[in-house]
Motif scaffolding. Structure first.
Motif, PDB file in Angstrom:
ATOM      1  N   ARG A   1       5.988   6.747 -13.396  1.00 20.26           N
ATOM      2  CA  ARG A   1       5.214   6.876 -13.095  1.00 20.26           C
ATOM      3  C   ARG A   1       6.522   7.240 -11.458  1.00 20.26           C
ATOM      4  O   ARG A   1       6.865   6.912 -10.140  1.00 20.26           O
ATOM      5  CB  ARG A   1       5.329   4.698 -11.827  1.00 20.26           C
ATOM      6  CG  ARG A   1       4.235   4.354 -12.627  1.00 20.26           C
ATOM      7  CD  ARG A   1       4.067   2.686 -12.789  1.00 20.26           C
ATOM      8  NE  ARG A   1       3.990   2.574 -11.419  1.00 20.26           N
ATOM      9  CZ  ARG A   1       4.249   1.278 -11.005  1.00 20.26           C
ATOM     10  NH1 ARG A   1       4.140   0.566 -11.818  1.00 20.26           N
ATOM     11  NH2 ARG A   1       3.551   1.158  -9.859  1.00 20.26           N
ATOM     12  N   LEU A   2       7.908   7.132 -12.039  1.00 22.01           N
ATOM     13  CA  LEU A   2       9.042   7.363 -11.176  1.00 22.01           C
ATOM     14  C   LEU A   2       9.400   8.787 -10.739  1.00 22.01           C
ATOM     15  O   LEU A   2       8.249  10.168 -11.865  1.00 22.01           O
ATOM     16  CB  LEU A   2      10.409   6.581 -11.345  1.00 22.01           C
ATOM     17  CG  LEU A   2      11.301   5.256 -11.624  1.00 22.01           C
ATOM     18  CD1 LEU A   2      12.054   5.404 -12.884  1.00 22.01           C
ATOM     19  CD2 LEU A   2      10.582   4.700 -10.184  1.00 22.01           C
TER      20      LEU A   2
ATOM     21  N   ALA B   1      15.533   1.045   4.374  1.00 25.43           N
ATOM     22  CA  ALA B   1      13.722   0.108   3.990  1.00 25.43           C
ATOM     23  C   ALA B   1      13.202   1.064   4.455  1.00 25.43           C
ATOM     24  O   ALA B   1      11.748   1.216   3.779  1.00 25.43           O
ATOM     25  CB  ALA B   1      14.593  -1.385   3.888  1.00 25.43           C
ATOM     26  N   ASP B   2      13.613   1.314   5.999  1.00 28.80           N
ATOM     27  CA  ASP B   2      11.980   1.936   7.020  1.00 28.80           C
ATOM     28  C   ASP B   2      12.143   3.414   6.260  1.00 28.80           C
ATOM     29  O   ASP B   2      10.831   3.202   6.513  1.00 28.80           O
ATOM     30  CB  ASP B   2      12.922   1.960   8.234  1.00 28.80           C
ATOM     31  CG  ASP B   2      11.854   1.807   8.748  1.00 28.80           C
ATOM     32  OD1 ASP B   2      11.186   1.606   9.188  1.00 28.80           O
ATOM     33  OD2 ASP B   2      12.351   2.864   9.847  1.00 28.80           O
ATOM     34  N   LYS B   3      13.022   4.275   5.762  1.00 27.69           N
ATOM     35  CA  LYS B   3      13.149   5.380   5.084  1.00 27.69           C
ATOM     36  C   LYS B   3      12.189   4.942   4.134  1.00 27.69           C
ATOM     37  O   LYS B   3      11.307   5.632   4.218  1.00 27.69           O
ATOM     38  CB  LYS B   3      14.408   5.201   5.825  1.00 27.69           C
ATOM     39  CG  LYS B   3      14.841   6.243   6.679  1.00 27.69           C
ATOM     40  CD  LYS B   3      15.951   7.252   6.364  1.00 27.69           C
ATOM     41  CE  LYS B   3      16.795   7.879   7.961  1.00 27.69           C
ATOM     42  NZ  LYS B   3      17.939   8.248   7.350  1.00 27.69           N
ATOM     43  N   THR B   4      11.970   4.847   3.290  1.00 25.17           N
ATOM     44  CA  THR B   4      11.477   4.254   1.957  1.00 25.17           C
ATOM     45  C   THR B   4      10.569   3.204   1.976  1.00 25.17           C
ATOM     46  O   THR B   4       9.645   3.042   1.115  1.00 25.17           O
ATOM     47  CB  THR B   4      12.075   3.959   0.731  1.00 25.17           C
ATOM     48  OG1 THR B   4      13.150   2.604   1.150  1.00 25.17           O
ATOM     49  CG2 THR B   4      13.420   4.920   0.557  1.00 25.17           C
ATOM     50  N   LYS B   5       9.740   3.088   3.412  1.00 26.78           N
ATOM     51  CA  LYS B   5       8.881   1.805   3.470  1.00 26.78           C
ATOM     52  C   LYS B   5       7.305   2.307   2.791  1.00 26.78           C
ATOM     53  O   LYS B   5       6.711   1.653   2.207  1.00 26.78           O
ATOM     54  CB  LYS B   5       8.100   1.418   4.736  1.00 26.78           C
ATOM     55  CG  LYS B   5       7.937   2.301   5.625  1.00 26.78           C
ATOM     56  CD  LYS B   5       7.667   2.101   6.822  1.00 26.78           C
ATOM     57  CE  LYS B   5       7.735   3.212   7.619  1.00 26.78           C
ATOM     58  NZ  LYS B   5       7.941   3.052   9.211  1.00 26.78           N
TER      59      LYS B   5
ATOM     60  N   PHE C   1       7.337   4.439   0.392  1.00 24.13           N
ATOM     61  CA  PHE C   1       7.315   3.686  -1.540  1.00 24.13           C
ATOM     62  C   PHE C   1       6.910   2.380  -1.691  1.00 24.13           C
ATOM     63  O   PHE C   1       6.060   2.540  -3.188  1.00 24.13           O
ATOM     64  CB  PHE C   1       9.269   3.207  -2.330  1.00 24.13           C
ATOM     65  CG  PHE C   1       9.935   4.922  -2.409  1.00 24.13           C
ATOM     66  CD1 PHE C   1       9.741   6.078  -0.690  1.00 24.13           C
ATOM     67  CD2 PHE C   1      10.759   4.813  -2.554  1.00 24.13           C
ATOM     68  CE1 PHE C   1      10.597   7.227  -0.985  1.00 24.13           C
ATOM     69  CE2 PHE C   1      11.546   6.494  -3.399  1.00 24.13           C
ATOM     70  CZ  PHE C   1      10.900   7.385  -2.327  1.00 24.13           C
ATOM     71  N   ALA C   2       6.617   1.381  -1.544  1.00 18.93           N
ATOM     72  CA  ALA C   2       6.248   0.301  -1.711  1.00 18.93           C
ATOM     73  C   ALA C   2       4.190   1.245  -2.417  1.00 18.93           C
ATOM     74  O   ALA C   2       3.594   0.018  -2.817  1.00 18.93           O
ATOM     75  CB  ALA C   2       5.159  -0.507  -0.628  1.00 18.93           C
ATOM     76  N   GLU C   3       3.523   2.011  -1.726  1.00 16.80           N
ATOM     77  CA  GLU C   3       2.423   2.003  -1.752  1.00 16.80           C
ATOM     78  C   GLU C   3       1.862   2.915  -2.461  1.00 16.80           C
ATOM     79  O   GLU C   3       1.006   2.192  -3.664  1.00 16.80           O
ATOM     80  CB  GLU C   3       2.095   3.475  -0.148  1.00 16.80           C
ATOM     81  CG  GLU C   3       1.798   1.992   0.983  1.00 16.80           C
ATOM     82  CD  GLU C   3       1.571   3.312   2.076  1.00 16.80           C
ATOM     83  OE1 GLU C   3       0.468   4.560   1.828  1.00 16.80           O
ATOM     84  OE2 GLU C   3       1.247   3.485   3.345  1.00 16.80           O
TER      85      GLU C   3
ATOM     86  N   ASP D   1      14.240  -2.781   0.175  1.00 19.37           N
ATOM     87  CA  ASP D   1      14.047  -4.138   0.445  1.00 19.37           C
ATOM     88  C   ASP D   1      13.448  -5.161  -0.450  1.00 19.37           C
ATOM     89  O   ASP D   1      12.221  -5.377  -1.440  1.00 19.37           O
ATOM     90  CB  ASP D   1      12.880  -3.538   1.213  1.00 19.37           C
ATOM     91  CG  ASP D   1      12.174  -5.165   2.271  1.00 19.37           C
ATOM     92  OD1 ASP D   1      12.937  -6.293   1.810  1.00 19.37           O
ATOM     93  OD2 ASP D   1      10.865  -5.145   2.635  1.00 19.37           O
ATOM     94  N   SER D   2      15.168  -5.480  -1.193  1.00 18.15           N
ATOM     95  CA  SER D   2      14.320  -6.405  -2.696  1.00 18.15           C
ATOM     96  C   SER D   2      14.959  -7.434  -2.717  1.00 18.15           C
ATOM     97  O   SER D   2      16.307  -7.842  -2.033  1.00 18.15           O
ATOM     98  CB  SER D   2      15.549  -5.207  -3.518  1.00 18.15           C
ATOM     99  OG  SER D   2      15.851  -5.590  -4.741  1.00 18.15           O
ATOM    100  N   HIS D   3      14.304  -8.840  -3.008  1.00 16.27           N
ATOM    101  CA  HIS D   3      15.016  -9.673  -3.748  1.00 16.27           C
ATOM    102  C   HIS D   3      17.178  -9.909  -4.552  1.00 16.27           C
ATOM    103  O   HIS D   3      17.502 -10.820  -4.183  1.00 16.27           O
ATOM    104  CB  HIS D   3      14.451 -10.453  -4.342  1.00 16.27           C
ATOM    105  CG  HIS D   3      13.770 -10.048  -6.082  1.00 16.27           C
ATOM    106  ND1 HIS D   3      15.147 -10.599  -7.468  1.00 16.27           N
ATOM    107  CD2 HIS D   3      13.053  -8.968  -6.782  1.00 16.27           C
ATOM    108  CE1 HIS D   3      14.534 -10.027  -8.054  1.00 16.27           C
ATOM    109  NE2 HIS D   3      13.611  -8.864  -7.388  1.00 16.27           N
TER     110      HIS D   3
END
Length: 171
Positions: free
Chosen positions: A163-164, A114-118, A120-122, A130-132
């Motif tokens: 987008r992917l 989650a830290d490495k892919t933070k 991605f949220a932007e 970091d998912s529900h």
């Protein structure tokens, strides 16, 4: 003494015969690039290492070989040789589903990912690690020898295919 010599010769012959028989098993059923030359069913997987959009390529670039994930025990090799000889294998081979603990041998944990892919949220409005959904098994999204699948697209509608990043689908 003569009987002991005959027994020793028989045992040596049997050991040599087994070695010759099983050396074919180990050369044909080992999961490495040399197998593709004698085993057409492995060839697409070996080829996937050359596709820069797939995880197989990223793993190879990190210095991993096929057997780092596809561990070959003697039992597995004998079994694979038997189904190969009988023509009883699936083509394509069935997908393997490794649980997250297997992946975390190299990739630490969900928190680390989650830290490495933070970032991605932007770009994608979501950080997939970091998912529900809590902590789904890695194979739910990640494929190694074919495009990975963004499972979030199943519920969260958007124009995901545009987008992917390359190497991902949204099916």
């Amino acid at each position: 003494m003569f009987k002991d010599l005959v027994k020793l010769q028989a045992a040596t012959f049997l050991a040599a015969a087994l070695l010759v028989c099983f050396s074919g098993v180990f050369s044909k059923a080992s999961a490495d690039a040399s197998c593709a030359r004698s085993c057409h069913i492995i060839e697409p997987y070996v080829e996937s290492v050359r596709d820069i959009t797939l995880l197989a390529y990223a793993h190879a670039e990190a210095g991993l070989s096929c057997i780092d994930c596809h561990e070959q025990t003697e039992e597995t090799q004998v079994y694979e040789q038997k189904i190969w000889d009988r023509g009883e294998y699936d083509d394509p081979l069935p997908a393997r589903e490794y649980d997250s603990d297997f992946c975390f041998r190299c990739h630490d944990s969900y928190e680390t990912l989650a830290d490495k892919t933070k970032d991605f949220a932007e770009k994608y409005d979501k950080n997939p690690h970091d998912s529900h959904l809590e902590e789904p098994d890695c194979y739910e999204c990640h494929r190694v020898h074919k495009p990975s699948n963004f499972i979030c697209a199943g519920c969260h509608t958007a124009n995901w295919q545009e987008r992917l990043p390359q190497g991902w689908t949204a099916e």
